[in-house]
Structures are given as structure tokens and as C-alpha cells.
Scaffold this motif. Structure first.
Motif, PDB file in Angstrom:
ATOM      1  N   THR A 102     -26.548  -1.165   7.504  1.00  0.00           N
ATOM      2  CA  THR A 102     -27.338   0.053   7.609  1.00  0.00           C
ATOM      3  C   THR A 102     -27.720   0.251   9.071  1.00  0.00           C
ATOM      4  O   THR A 102     -27.630  -0.678   9.890  1.00  0.00           O
ATOM      5  CB  THR A 102     -28.623  -0.026   6.763  1.00  0.00           C
ATOM      6  OG1 THR A 102     -29.411  -1.143   7.199  1.00  0.00           O
ATOM      7  CG2 THR A 102     -28.295  -0.179   5.279  1.00  0.00           C
ATOM      8  N   ASN A 300     -27.782  10.993  -2.906  1.00  0.00           N
ATOM      9  CA  ASN A 300     -27.180   9.966  -2.060  1.00  0.00           C
ATOM     10  C   ASN A 300     -25.668  10.126  -1.948  1.00  0.00           C
ATOM     11  O   ASN A 300     -25.066   9.677  -0.966  1.00  0.00           O
ATOM     12  CB  ASN A 300     -27.515   8.582  -2.598  1.00  0.00           C
ATOM     13  CG  ASN A 300     -28.987   8.255  -2.454  1.00  0.00           C
ATOM     14  OD1 ASN A 300     -29.716   8.933  -1.749  1.00  0.00           O
ATOM     15  ND2 ASN A 300     -29.431   7.212  -3.136  1.00  0.00           N
ATOM     16  N   ASN A 392     -25.696   6.794   6.659  1.00  0.00           N
ATOM     17  CA  ASN A 392     -25.203   5.510   6.178  1.00  0.00           C
ATOM     18  C   ASN A 392     -23.972   5.107   6.982  1.00  0.00           C
ATOM     19  O   ASN A 392     -23.468   5.885   7.799  1.00  0.00           O
ATOM     20  CB  ASN A 392     -24.935   5.526   4.664  1.00  0.00           C
ATOM     21  CG  ASN A 392     -23.778   6.428   4.267  1.00  0.00           C
ATOM     22  OD1 ASN A 392     -22.712   6.391   4.867  1.00  0.00           O
ATOM     23  ND2 ASN A 392     -23.995   7.243   3.249  1.00  0.00           N
ATOM     24  N   THR A 394     -21.114   3.861   5.505  1.00  0.00           N
ATOM     25  CA  THR A 394     -19.976   3.765   4.590  1.00  0.00           C
ATOM     26  C   THR A 394     -18.817   4.592   5.122  1.00  0.00           C
ATOM     27  O   THR A 394     -18.950   5.819   5.296  1.00  0.00           O
ATOM     28  CB  THR A 394     -20.354   4.269   3.194  1.00  0.00           C
ATOM     29  OG1 THR A 394     -21.499   3.552   2.731  1.00  0.00           O
ATOM     30  CG2 THR A 394     -19.197   4.101   2.224  1.00  0.00           C
TER      31      THR A 394
END
Length: 525
Positions: A102, A300, A392, A394
Motif C-alpha cells: 500500500t 473499492n 492502491n 494493484t
């Protein structure tokens, strides 16, 4: 009508103008501006900037803002996105290579370029009457002379101050110790910044000595921020989104704000007979908690920089809410719809103003976590937000950190519309809680017929990170029943959020409501 045998506060009624916000000095400043001939936009800007001095753990000129507003004589609701972007050289891959899952909260990597000052300058130029020199004068005076620390500010300061580091400690503590109730907080460096903005506009902040001071503080800690990043900062007018709930439209900001989450929650709640439930009972709290889990999971997955959000229509579609509502078991709590990692951040201020011409402004202004990143510039003491933590890491995710992108944002101003008429600017502070807070206020008003002040006073609960946070205002029997349903119930250390609202009544009277969870008030004239 409230029970006058019980502690509480009455709503405030006036006809010429009204402000509701989280600190009395800011509310009074807003009213002073209205009485001097300013409009609601002028008053909101003046009050908001002062809130950064009155509540420095919550907000400041190193933060972002969003606004919803109407123009005099019109009920059309407009939106301005004053959130900053990641510096051009920001890289999720670089953070992953350093071993991060993160964005580190208290590092330059979490610092997006502050957008609020550009937004205030733009709103003043486009919609204000008095000019920045007049609007910033109260904050300049209080920053120089000092503001006594209010009780809620003192309550927040010790925990929030754990983030402070380096110059942040110099400017926002007394030899490393937090300030307590009644002690004077002064920010002479910020006063000088505001004087330059008053004289030079946005260039007084985003260029020259102030920008150089900010950049030096960030790059000294490894930040990739440049003068070009600051100079290029620009707010945007956007088109609001809305959803109906029992005859009232909830109007929200589009992404990168997460106001769509509140609309989705209300769309889910439509599938349950909330009005027949005890407003302070376990059944309602349970259904709301389950709707929160599902709506935030959608958030999210979907909410991101508007240039990277492609499924907003799906999130707002009635059939999406119907499918999610069908997943809720009235008798059992789901563990979680997906891992929800955000904490309940209290570090936000909100101000709403309505003037005699019924221009309405709903404005929210924040540095995200308590004292933001904890990083401040050396000379001027500009404290930086850590909004980059809203990204984020990802790969391929719409909200993946990248240069020039805006992160998913938790601060959301709200406004209600009835029969085409803008009827109530309002906001609920509390970071990630805000969509749940918006939905709960609307439900309090429409399902239970609560007056606005009662709707803000009412006890709150919030499903977050595998726990159900239940304020002490609920009965112990309710907490026990929620535990039996499978919730991990806790009573949070502090209150859940805070809220402000102004009702624009059809008879021309303004009705102001202010949450007792904060130090503020509603004032009118």
C-alpha cells in the motif's frame, strides 16, 4: 420537537443567511462576510480557510476540497473538483519494487499536489463578490494572533499528532507535545502564505517562494514532486450525479469522489422496509451494516480518477442494487463483502452557507488522516495531505497510483433536491464513513420523519474492517442483539463523524443544524 428536559441543541432559524460548520469562529466569520455584502460562496471560502487554523489536525492549505453549489435564483446544482493529482513521476511499480503493498501513509509518496487553494481562487473569481483579499483577512488575523484550541480539536490532537515529523512537529506541537484545550495555536507562516495568495492569487501558492519551500520539504524526504507539478494544478467543474430515495434526490460529486457509494447504499436500502424498524434498534443497524459492506466493496472496485472510471453507470443501476440487496440475510452478518482496509478518518471539515438570494454552497475540505502526511514545509509550515494513500498498488486497477492521476477520494459534499428545488446542502465528516453517513441522514429524514437537528444528533453505527462500530448512544441490548447476529461489535473511542446541514424551507425560512460531535454551530442573521 426536541425534549427540553434533555441535554441537546435546538435548530437555528433565520431568513437572511445561514452558516453551519464545525467551529464557531468560522461560522461567525461566514456570517460577517454575508453581512458585509458577500454571497454564500464568499462566506464559505472565508470560513473554510479559517477552519484550517481552528482545526489544523483536520484540514489546511496543503489539502483538497470539493464543492456543490447553486447560483442565485437557480436550483441547478453545480460541482467543482478541487482535488490534486499525483506528481508526474509517481509510480506504483517503484513502490512495489520497494516492497510496499500500500502507499505509505507518512511518506512523500502519499502526498498529492494540494488542490484546495486553486479551487478557492477559481470559485472566488467565478462566483464570489468580495475578492480574495477580503475573504482571507480573517484567517490571516487568526493565524497571526492565534486561536484557542477547542475541546474536540484537543481530543483529536494527541492521536493525530503521532503522524507529525520534522518540520511538522515544529509547526504543530509545543516541543513535541500536543496542544490542550484553551492553549493558543498560531501559524504565522501560513498567515504569510495567505497574504501572498490574497495579493497574487493562485500563483502566490503554486509558484515562487511558497512552492519552492513545499518542494524542498518533499524532495528532502525522497519525494518526486516538481515545480511543474505545482504550477500545473487545476481544479475542474464537473456534472453532479444523483439518486432518488422516497421523493428526495441525493446529489453527489462524481468520481474520483465516492459519493456514488451513498447513492448505491440508498438503492440497496429501498429493498427493505426501513421505516417499520426501530430507528435505534438492531434490525436497522444490521441492514445498514450489510448494505455498507456491499456498497463499499463496489466502491473499492470501481471508484477512481474519472478518466479511469468506466463502470459508474453499473454502480448506480437499480438492478445492481437489487442483486446486492438479495445477498443480505436479515438474520446473519456476512463476514465482509471483501477486505475493507480503510480506517474511519475524522480529519475533515465541512461548511455549508446559504445567502439571502438562496445561493447554496456545500463545501468539504480535508488533509485526509490526522495531520495528513505529518510532513510540513520548513519556512511556511504548509502541512501536506496524504491523499495519495487513497490510491492502491494493484497492477491494472482503475485506482492504481500513477503520475497525474487523482486518487479515490473520501470527502463528499452533499445536497438534497425535492421537486426540482435545491432543499438542503449538507455534509457528514468522517473519512470513509461519509457515504454511510449520507445514507443514514437521508433515511433519518425520509424513513423516520426526523427534524434535521435530530437526524444529525441520532446515534450512529458503521461496519468497517470486519467490525461494527456502535456509538455509546445505542442501548446495551442493541449491541448484544447485533453480536448475536454475528457482528464483532465495538464501542469506538471517539464519535463517528460529524455533520452540518441547512434546510431551505419553501416558506423562505432557513433552518440550520449542527452536529454536537464537533465544536461548531449553526448561525444565521
Amino acid at each position: 420537537m426536541r425534549d427540553f428536559h434533555q441535554p441537546g441543541r435546538s435548530a437555528v432559524y433565520a431568513t437572511n443567511g445561514m452558516c453551519a460548520t464545525s467551529h464557531p469562529l468560522a461560522a461567525k466569520t461566514a456570517i460577517d462576510i454575508l453581512e458585509r455584502g458577500g454571497n454564500a460562496m464568499d462566506a464559505a471560502i472565508a470560513g473554510a480557510v479559517l477552519l484550517g487554523i481552528c482545526e489544523p489536525q483536520m484540514t489546511g492549505i496543503g489539502g483538497d476540497c470539493f464543492a456543490l453549489f447553486t447560483k442565485p435564483g437557480s436550483d441547478e446544482i453545480h460541482a467543482l473538483n478541487g482535488s490534486g493529482r499525483a506528481p508526474a513521476a509517481a509510480s506504483a511499480a517503484a513502490l512495489r519494487d520497494q516492497g510496499h503493498d500500500t502507499v505509505p501513509l507518512n511518506s512523500p509518496a502519499a502526498v498529492t499536489i494540494p488542490g484546495a487553494i486553486d479551487a478557492f481562487c477559481r470559485l472566488s473569481d467565478d462566483h464570489g463578490k468580495l475578492g480574495l483579499d477580503t475573504l482571507l483577512a480573517p484567517a490571516i488575523r487568526y493565524a497571526e494572533d492565534g486561536v484557542p484550541v477547542a475541546p474536540r480539536v484537543a481530543f483529536d490532537w494527541p492521536d493525530a499528532a503521532k503522524a507529525l515529523q520534522g518540520h511538522g512537529l515544529t509547526h504543530f506541537s509545543i516541543a513535541g507535545a500536543p496542544l490542550s484545550v484553551g492553549q493558543m495555536f498560531r501559524a504565522p507562516g501560513q498567515a504569510e502564505v495567505l497574504r501572498r495568495i490574497a495579493a497574487q492569487g493562485r500563483d502566490g501558492f503554486y509558484k515562487g517562494d511558497v512552492a519552492e519551500d513545499m518542494i524542498a520539504a518533499l524532495t528532502a524526504l525522497g519525494g518526486v514532486h516538481t515545480a511543474d507539478d505545482f504550477a500545473a494544478t487545476a481544479c475542474d467543474y464537473t456534472t453532479p450525479i444523483s439518486g432518488d430515495y422516497k421523493g428526495v434526490d441525493l446529489v453527489e460529486h462524481p468520481p474520483n469522489g465516492h459519493g456514488a457509494t451513498a447513492i448505491l447504499m440508498l438503492n440497496i436500502l429501498k429493498h427493505f422496509d426501513i421505516a417499520r424498524m426501530d430507528p435505534f434498534g438492531s434490525q436497522r443497524a444490521h441492514i445498514e451494516a450489510e448494505a455498507t459492506k456491499l456498497a463499499y466493496d463496489a466502491r473499492n472496485r470501481i471508484i477512481a480518477d474519472p478518466d479511469h472510471t468506466t463502470r459508474l453507470a453499473h454502480m448506480l443501476a437499480p438492478e445492481t442494487a437489487a442483486k446486492l440487496a438479495a445477498l443480505i440475510d436479515p438474520s446473519n452478518a456476512m463476514p465482509a463483502a471483501a477486505p475493507l482496509t480503510e480506517e474511519v478518518h475524522r480529519e475533515t471539515v465541512y461548511i455549508t452557507v446559504v445567502d439571502r438570494d438562496r445561493m447554496a454552497v456545500s463545501l468539504i475540505y480535508s488533509i485526509f488522516h490526522g495531520f495528513g502526511s505529518g510532513i510540513a514545509s520548513e519556512k511556511f509550515g504548509v502541512l501536506f495531505q496524504n491523499r495519495g494513500a487513497g490510491f492502491n498498488l494493484t497492477p491494472g486497477h482503475p485506482n492504481e497510483l500513477a503520475g497525474g492521476k487523482r486518487p479515490m477520494h473520501t470527502i463528499i459534499p452533499g445536497m438534497l433536491r425535492e421537486d426540482g428545488r435545491a432543499s438542503m446542502p449538507f455534509g457528514v465528516m468522517g473519512g470513509a464513513y461519509q457515504p454511510t453517513g449520507h445514507a443514514r441522514v437521508v433515511s433519518n429524514l425520509r424513513d423516520f420523519g426526523m427534524a434535521p437537528q435530530a437526524a444529525l444528533d441520532a446515534p450512529r453505527s458503521y461496519a468497517e474492517a470486519g467490525q461494527l462500530r456502535v456509538e455509546s448512544g445505542y442501548a446495551d441490548t442493541v449491541r448484544a442483539e447485533l453480536a448475536e447476529l454475528g457482528h464483532d461489535v465495538i464501542v469506538p473511542k471517539g464519535p463517528i463523524g460529524g455533520a452540518q446541514a441547512i434546510v431551505i424551507r419553501p416558506d423562505g425560512v432557513l433552518e440550520g443544524a449542527s452536529d454536537p460531535r464537533k465544536d461548531g454551530c449553526a448561525l444565521g442573521y
